[in-house]
Design a protein around this motif. Structure first.
Motif, mmCIF file in Angstrom:
data_model
loop_
_atom_site.group_PDB
_atom_site.id
_atom_site.type_symbol
_atom_site.label_atom_id
_atom_site.label_comp_id
_atom_site.label_asym_id
_atom_site.label_seq_id
_atom_site.Cartn_x
_atom_site.Cartn_y
_atom_site.Cartn_z
ATOM 1 N N ASN A 165 0.510 -1.648 0.186
ATOM 2 C CA ASN A 165 0.007 -0.274 -0.041
ATOM 3 C C ASN A 165 0.948 1.484 0.098
ATOM 4 O OD1 ASN A 165 -2.573 -1.570 -0.149
ATOM 5 N ND2 ASN A 165 -2.386 -1.822 2.267
ATOM 6 N N SER A 166 2.243 1.081 -0.028
ATOM 7 C CA SER A 166 2.888 2.666 0.463
ATOM 8 C C SER A 166 4.025 1.874 -1.035
ATOM 9 C CB SER A 166 3.548 2.610 1.482
ATOM 10 O OG SER A 166 3.855 1.326 1.826
ATOM 11 N N ALA A 167 4.675 2.784 -1.239
ATOM 12 C CA ALA A 167 6.359 2.773 -1.381
ATOM 13 C C ALA A 167 6.626 2.134 -1.439
ATOM 14 C CB ALA A 167 6.750 4.393 -2.288
ATOM 15 N N LYS A 168 6.764 1.727 0.013
ATOM 16 C CA LYS A 168 7.992 1.027 0.789
ATOM 17 C C LYS A 168 8.368 -0.818 0.458
ATOM 18 C CE LYS A 168 7.765 3.119 5.193
ATOM 19 N NZ LYS A 168 7.742 3.712 6.712
ATOM 20 N N GLY A 169 6.564 -1.273 -0.085
ATOM 21 C CA GLY A 169 6.702 -2.472 -0.641
ATOM 22 C C GLY A 169 7.359 -3.034 -1.855
ATOM 23 N N ILE A 170 7.940 -1.672 -2.621
ATOM 24 C CA ILE A 170 8.819 -2.176 -3.340
ATOM 25 C C ILE A 170 9.761 -2.462 -3.912
ATOM 26 C CG2 ILE A 170 9.914 0.534 -3.883
ATOM 27 C CD1 ILE A 170 8.348 -0.934 -7.071
ATOM 28 N N LEU A 171 10.406 -2.856 -2.685
ATOM 29 C CA LEU A 171 11.695 -3.610 -1.839
ATOM 30 C C LEU A 171 11.006 -4.839 -1.413
ATOM 31 C CD1 LEU A 171 13.906 0.308 -1.757
ATOM 32 C CD2 LEU A 171 13.176 -1.261 -3.488
ATOM 33 N N TYR A 230 3.647 -2.802 -7.310
ATOM 34 C CA TYR A 230 3.152 -1.691 -6.416
ATOM 35 C C TYR A 230 1.871 -1.366 -7.458
ATOM 36 C CZ TYR A 230 4.380 3.432 -5.284
ATOM 37 O OH TYR A 230 3.502 4.422 -4.622
ATOM 38 N N TYR A 231 1.875 -0.969 -8.434
ATOM 39 C CA TYR A 231 0.449 -0.457 -9.147
ATOM 40 C C TYR A 231 -0.217 -1.402 -9.839
ATOM 41 C CZ TYR A 231 4.061 3.259 -10.026
ATOM 42 O OH TYR A 231 5.704 3.864 -9.805
ATOM 43 N N GLY A 232 0.455 -2.550 -9.348
ATOM 44 C CA GLY A 232 -0.805 -3.861 -10.508
ATOM 45 C C GLY A 232 -1.191 -3.850 -11.506
ATOM 46 N N GLY A 233 -0.854 -4.773 -11.805
ATOM 47 C CA GLY A 233 -0.810 -5.398 -13.244
ATOM 48 C C GLY A 233 -1.265 -5.122 -14.672
ATOM 49 N N LEU A 234 -3.081 -4.286 -14.512
ATOM 50 C CA LEU A 234 -3.640 -3.390 -15.586
ATOM 51 C C LEU A 234 -2.562 -2.252 -15.701
ATOM 52 C CD1 LEU A 234 -6.786 -4.553 -15.088
ATOM 53 C CD2 LEU A 234 -5.533 -5.695 -16.246
ATOM 54 N N LYS A 235 -2.691 -1.027 -14.483
ATOM 55 C CA LYS A 235 -1.316 -0.145 -14.650
ATOM 56 C C LYS A 235 -0.348 -0.155 -15.052
ATOM 57 C CE LYS A 235 -3.871 1.993 -10.691
ATOM 58 N NZ LYS A 235 -3.535 2.451 -9.517
ATOM 59 N N LEU A 261 -0.784 7.401 -11.488
ATOM 60 C CA LEU A 261 -1.270 5.432 -11.389
ATOM 61 C C LEU A 261 -0.423 5.003 -9.716
ATOM 62 C CD1 LEU A 261 -0.866 3.967 -14.755
ATOM 63 C CD2 LEU A 261 -3.057 5.408 -13.537
ATOM 64 N N ALA A 262 0.456 5.461 -9.235
ATOM 65 C CA ALA A 262 0.972 5.775 -8.097
ATOM 66 C C ALA A 262 -0.496 5.394 -6.874
ATOM 67 C CB ALA A 262 1.828 6.447 -7.697
ATOM 68 N N PRO A 263 -0.582 5.128 -5.647
ATOM 69 C CA PRO A 263 -1.483 4.625 -4.659
ATOM 70 C C PRO A 263 -1.619 6.260 -4.275
ATOM 71 C CG PRO A 263 0.143 3.159 -4.011
ATOM 72 C CD PRO A 263 0.487 3.504 -5.796
ATOM 73 N N GLY A 264 -2.870 6.646 -4.705
ATOM 74 C CA GLY A 264 -3.177 7.715 -4.290
ATOM 75 C C GLY A 264 -3.094 9.292 -5.316
ATOM 76 N N GLY A 265 -2.239 9.076 -6.457
ATOM 77 C CA GLY A 265 -2.594 9.742 -6.930
ATOM 78 C C GLY A 265 -1.772 10.946 -6.568
ATOM 79 N N TRP A 266 -2.477 12.512 -7.423
ATOM 80 C CA TRP A 266 -2.072 13.139 -7.815
ATOM 81 C C TRP A 266 -1.872 14.445 -6.385
ATOM 82 C CZ3 TRP A 266 1.346 16.507 -10.706
ATOM 83 C CH2 TRP A 266 1.270 17.143 -10.348
ATOM 84 N N THR A 267 -3.197 13.612 -5.693
ATOM 85 C CA THR A 267 -3.591 13.900 -4.701
ATOM 86 C C THR A 267 -2.758 13.886 -3.486
ATOM 87 O OG1 THR A 267 -6.077 13.768 -5.220
ATOM 88 C CG2 THR A 267 -5.557 14.266 -2.836
ATOM 89 N N ALA A 268 -2.058 12.789 -3.870
ATOM 90 C CA ALA A 268 -1.008 12.337 -2.778
ATOM 91 C C ALA A 268 0.187 13.113 -2.962
ATOM 92 C CB ALA A 268 -0.753 10.898 -2.328
ATOM 93 N N MET A 269 0.471 12.689 -4.106
ATOM 94 C CA MET A 269 1.565 13.299 -4.594
ATOM 95 C C MET A 269 1.707 15.644 -3.909
ATOM 96 S SD MET A 269 4.583 13.469 -5.998
ATOM 97 C CE MET A 269 5.833 14.883 -7.095
#
Length: 247
Positions: free
Chosen positions: A9-15, A121-126, A231-239
């Motif tokens: 659910n967070s970018a930490k999961g990428i690693l 992190y993003y999901g397969g379709l994304k 496409l990242a969790p939260g998208g532009w709002t989170a950014m």
């Protein structure tokens, strides 16, 4: 102990490393890789004369002519308004026809590795959307800037799109950890440096300049990085929220 689902659910999961890496590769990434490898297998068999007979030797060139992209395709689309399927398909088919087995090996391996990490992190379709969009934008940039003399084919352009998505995820990870976010760009910097070195070597041993495929590849990277903001969790709002917190 039973396997636990990995939280991405967070970018930490990428690693984070799951216990069963094969099972975490999105099916769409496996399908893309099999398509890349499968097409090359057919071309290799044809080149060896196992299938296709005497004409099989020319199948790769015929595939490049039929499914590859070039500035001439862009000219027909823009100047003549030729929006036929034969023209438009080339914006997405050129990555699946490669020049040689070595290129296929690199493209397939990078697609699997990057597809696994970005898919978690993003999901397969994304990730599929990033792959296709990077191919299209890379082709458009190449068609507008490279001229009509150099064909574009091979899977590196969408791979650079996946690198862009991966870089953005790392960029978020470094931000959350309070680290230097520029470290996220080490991979793309390393690849561009290698490409520059090989371009110089090619220029020294060949009279003809190398095709400017870097235009498509760099455009693919920028596309993958840019679209990942949405496409990242939260998208532009989170950014925007992260930027306000830093401000």
């Amino acid at each position: 102990m039973p396997d636990r689902p990995v939280n991405f659910n967070s970018a930490k999961g990428i690693l984070m490393k799951p216990e069963s890496p094969i099972n975490t590769i999105p099916p769409v990434i496996i399908a893309l890789t099999l398509l890349i490898v499968g097409i090359e297998a057919v071309l290799q068999l044809a080149n060896q004369g196992i299938i296709g007979g005497p004409q099989g030797v020319g199948w790769r060139l015929a595939a490049i002519q039929e499914y590859g992209f070039s500035g001439a395709v862009m000219e027909r689309v823009i100047e003549r308004g030729d929006y036929s399927f034969d023209m438009l398909k080339r914006f997405v088919t050129y990555p699946f026809v490669n020049a040689q087995l070595t290129q296929v090996a690199f493209c397939a391996a990078l697609t699997l590795a990057l597809g696994k990490f970005t898919g978690e992190y993003y999901g397969g379709l994304k990730v599929l959307f990033i792959y296709v969009l990077a191919s299209i934008v890379g082709a458009v940039a190449y068609g507008l800037l490279a001229g009509a003399n150099y064909p574009l084919f091979g899977g590196f352009t969408p791979v650079y799109g996946l690198i862009g998505a991966y870089t953005y995820a790392l960029w978020l990870r470094h931000a959350e950890a309070g680290q230097n976010q520029l470290l996220a760009f080490r991979l793309i910097g390393f690849l561009l440096a290698i490409q520059l070195v090989f371009g110089i070597i090619f220029g020294l041993i060949s009279d003809a300049p190398p095709p400017p495929t870097w235009i498509a590849e760099l455009s693919g990277f920028v596309t993958g990085f840019g679209i990942s903001i949405l496409l990242a969790p939260g998208g532009w709002t989170a950014m925007l929220s992260r930027m306000r917190q830093r401000g």
